[in-house]
Design an enzyme around this catalytic site. Structure first.
Site, short mmCIF file in Angstrom:
data_model
loop_
_atom_site.label_atom_id
_atom_site.label_comp_id
_atom_site.label_asym_id
_atom_site.label_seq_id
_atom_site.Cartn_x
_atom_site.Cartn_y
_atom_site.Cartn_z
N GLY A 191 2.42 2.33 10.75
CA GLY A 191 3.40 3.41 10.56
C GLY A 191 4.12 3.81 11.83
O GLY A 191 4.79 4.84 11.86
N GLU B 139 -6.83 4.95 7.76
CA GLU B 139 -6.60 6.36 7.41
C GLU B 139 -7.82 6.96 6.72
O GLU B 139 -8.09 8.15 6.84
CB GLU B 139 -5.32 6.49 6.55
CG GLU B 139 -4.08 6.27 7.41
CD GLU B 139 -2.88 5.69 6.68
OE1 GLU B 139 -2.85 5.70 5.44
OE2 GLU B 139 -1.96 5.21 7.37
N GLU C 59 -5.48 -4.73 10.82
CA GLU C 59 -4.42 -3.73 11.00
C GLU C 59 -4.69 -2.96 12.29
O GLU C 59 -5.47 -1.99 12.29
CB GLU C 59 -4.42 -2.74 9.83
CG GLU C 59 -4.13 -3.38 8.49
CD GLU C 59 -3.57 -2.35 7.51
OE1 GLU C 59 -2.44 -2.55 7.07
OE2 GLU C 59 -4.24 -1.37 7.22
N HIS D 32 -9.71 1.38 5.02
CA HIS D 32 -8.40 1.55 5.67
C HIS D 32 -8.55 2.55 6.83
O HIS D 32 -9.31 3.51 6.74
CB HIS D 32 -7.38 2.06 4.65
CG HIS D 32 -5.98 2.05 5.19
ND1 HIS D 32 -5.51 3.04 6.01
CD2 HIS D 32 -4.99 1.14 5.07
CE1 HIS D 32 -4.26 2.74 6.36
NE2 HIS D 32 -3.92 1.59 5.79
N GLY E 251 2.72 -1.15 4.28
CA GLY E 251 2.77 0.26 3.89
C GLY E 251 4.21 0.69 3.65
O GLY E 251 4.78 0.46 2.59
N GLY E 252 4.83 1.27 4.67
CA GLY E 252 6.17 1.86 4.54
C GLY E 252 7.19 0.94 3.87
O GLY E 252 7.94 1.38 2.99
N ASN F 103 0.87 -1.19 0.00
CA ASN F 103 0.00 0.00 0.00
C ASN F 103 0.90 1.23 0.00
O ASN F 103 1.49 1.57 1.02
CB ASN F 103 -0.89 -0.04 1.26
CG ASN F 103 -1.71 1.23 1.42
OD1 ASN F 103 -1.81 2.04 0.50
ND2 ASN F 103 -2.30 1.41 2.61
N TRP F 104 0.98 1.87 -1.16
CA TRP F 104 1.91 3.01 -1.28
C TRP F 104 1.32 4.29 -0.69
O TRP F 104 2.00 5.32 -0.64
CB TRP F 104 2.28 3.24 -2.75
CG TRP F 104 3.30 2.25 -3.25
CD1 TRP F 104 3.81 1.17 -2.58
CD2 TRP F 104 3.95 2.25 -4.52
NE1 TRP F 104 4.72 0.51 -3.35
CE2 TRP F 104 4.83 1.15 -4.56
CE3 TRP F 104 3.88 3.07 -5.65
CZ2 TRP F 104 5.64 0.85 -5.67
CZ3 TRP F 104 4.67 2.78 -6.75
CH2 TRP F 104 5.54 1.69 -6.76
N LYS F 105 0.06 4.28 -0.29
CA LYS F 105 -0.59 5.48 0.25
C LYS F 105 -0.35 6.64 -0.72
O LYS F 105 -0.37 6.44 -1.92
CB LYS F 105 -0.09 5.75 1.67
CG LYS F 105 -0.20 4.48 2.54
CD LYS F 105 0.00 4.69 4.00
CE LYS F 105 -0.16 3.37 4.73
NZ LYS F 105 -0.09 3.50 6.17
N SER G 117 3.28 -2.08 10.33
CA SER G 117 4.74 -2.13 10.49
C SER G 117 5.34 -3.48 10.15
O SER G 117 6.31 -3.91 10.78
CB SER G 117 5.13 -1.68 11.91
OG SER G 117 4.74 -0.33 12.12
P1 PGA Z 1 2.70 0.34 7.63
O1 PGA Z 1 1.25 0.58 6.98
O2 PGA Z 1 3.21 -0.97 7.08
O3 PGA Z 1 3.52 1.52 7.18
O4 PGA Z 1 2.51 0.28 9.11
C1 PGA Z 1 0.35 -0.48 6.81
C2 PGA Z 1 -0.95 0.02 6.24
O5 PGA Z 1 -1.39 1.12 6.61
O6 PGA Z 1 -1.58 -0.65 5.41
#
Ligand code: PGA
Length: 246
Positions: free
Chosen positions: A165, A93, A159, A91, A224-225, A9-11, A203
């Protein structure tokens, strides 16, 4: 062993240059049961598909509407037209910064399913709920509300919000216990014959992926990251592939 899923997930990150660099480092031992997809921001879906034909496409969100006068929205039909296999729905966010409610998330899930794009329903508790021991209650309520009218063809990503993050990861035991609860809940809704894949997110990185993939109830990861750099994403893909080969 069933399939393992790895979704990046590149956001709100990415560029043409980043896609070219990522594609240049794409390398891991492929496995027939390993499904890999990346969710870039909408404008980069086509560039990603062209640069990485071995990678499936995912989107980060979709509209509840299939078409119409909804400025700024992207429909699940359009995602299907682009060859998107998956779409993230709910998600944390989106819940937090765009006030997405459980009711709206249920509608998005239905829109994705009707367009033939597999939704990845994201659920997870805030830190305060975990500290109060209410994580199961919160996640169960999110599932019941989102899935009340859903069809069984979906993936679920657990999640925990406190792990996204932050560098804090749920321990393999915490992830496995929650996934087991989710599995029970989903089989009580859809019947035990539907094996819904349940991914962990929060994470995930090259160091902790092995231990998470080794958990019996963890069917993959939403990353994500660590999906932004090909080196760390490829290391996670390799770990998934190794796990399938054991
Ligand atoms: P993260 O994000 O791996 O940076 O914690 C995961 C996500 O939000 O899908």
């Amino acid at each position: 062993m069933s399939n393992l899923y790895l979704i990046g997930n590149w956001k709100q990150h990415g560029s043409h240059a980043a896609i070219q660099a990522f594609a240049g480092e794409w390398s891991f031992d492929p496995h027939a049961q390993l499904r890999i997809a990346v969710a870039p921001p909408f404008p980069y879906l086509q560039a990603l598909a062209a640069a990485l034909p071995d990678c499936q496409l995912a989107a980060q969100d979709c509209s509840v509407h299939l078409q119409g006068a909804y400025t700024g929205e992207v429909s699940a039909n359009m995602l299907a037209d682009f060859g998107c296999e998956f779409v993230l729905v709910g998600h944390s966010e989106r819940r937090q910064y765009h006030d997405e409610t459980d009711a709206l998330i249920a509608e998005k899930l239905a829109a994705a399913q009707s367009a033939g794009v597999t939704p990845i329903l994201c659920v997870g508790e805030q830190q305060a709920a975990r500290e109060a021991g209410k994580q199961d209650e919160v996640v169960r309520a999110q599932l019941r509300s989102a899935l009340a009218t859903a069809q069984p063809n979906l993936l679920i990503a657990y999640e925990p919000v406190w792990a996204i993050g932050t560098g804090l990861t749920a321990t393999p035991d915490q992830a496995n216990e929650m996934h087991e609860m989710i599995r029970q809940e989903v089989s009580s809704l859809f019947g035990a014959s539907h094996a819904t894949p349940i991914l962990y997110g929060g994470s995930v990185n090259a160091e902790n992926a092995d231990a998470l993939f080794a958990c019996p109830h963890v069917d993959g990861a939403l990353v994500g990251g660590a999906s932004l750099q090909a080196a760390s994403f490829m290391a996670i893909a390799q770990s998934a592939s190794n796990n399938l080969s054991h």
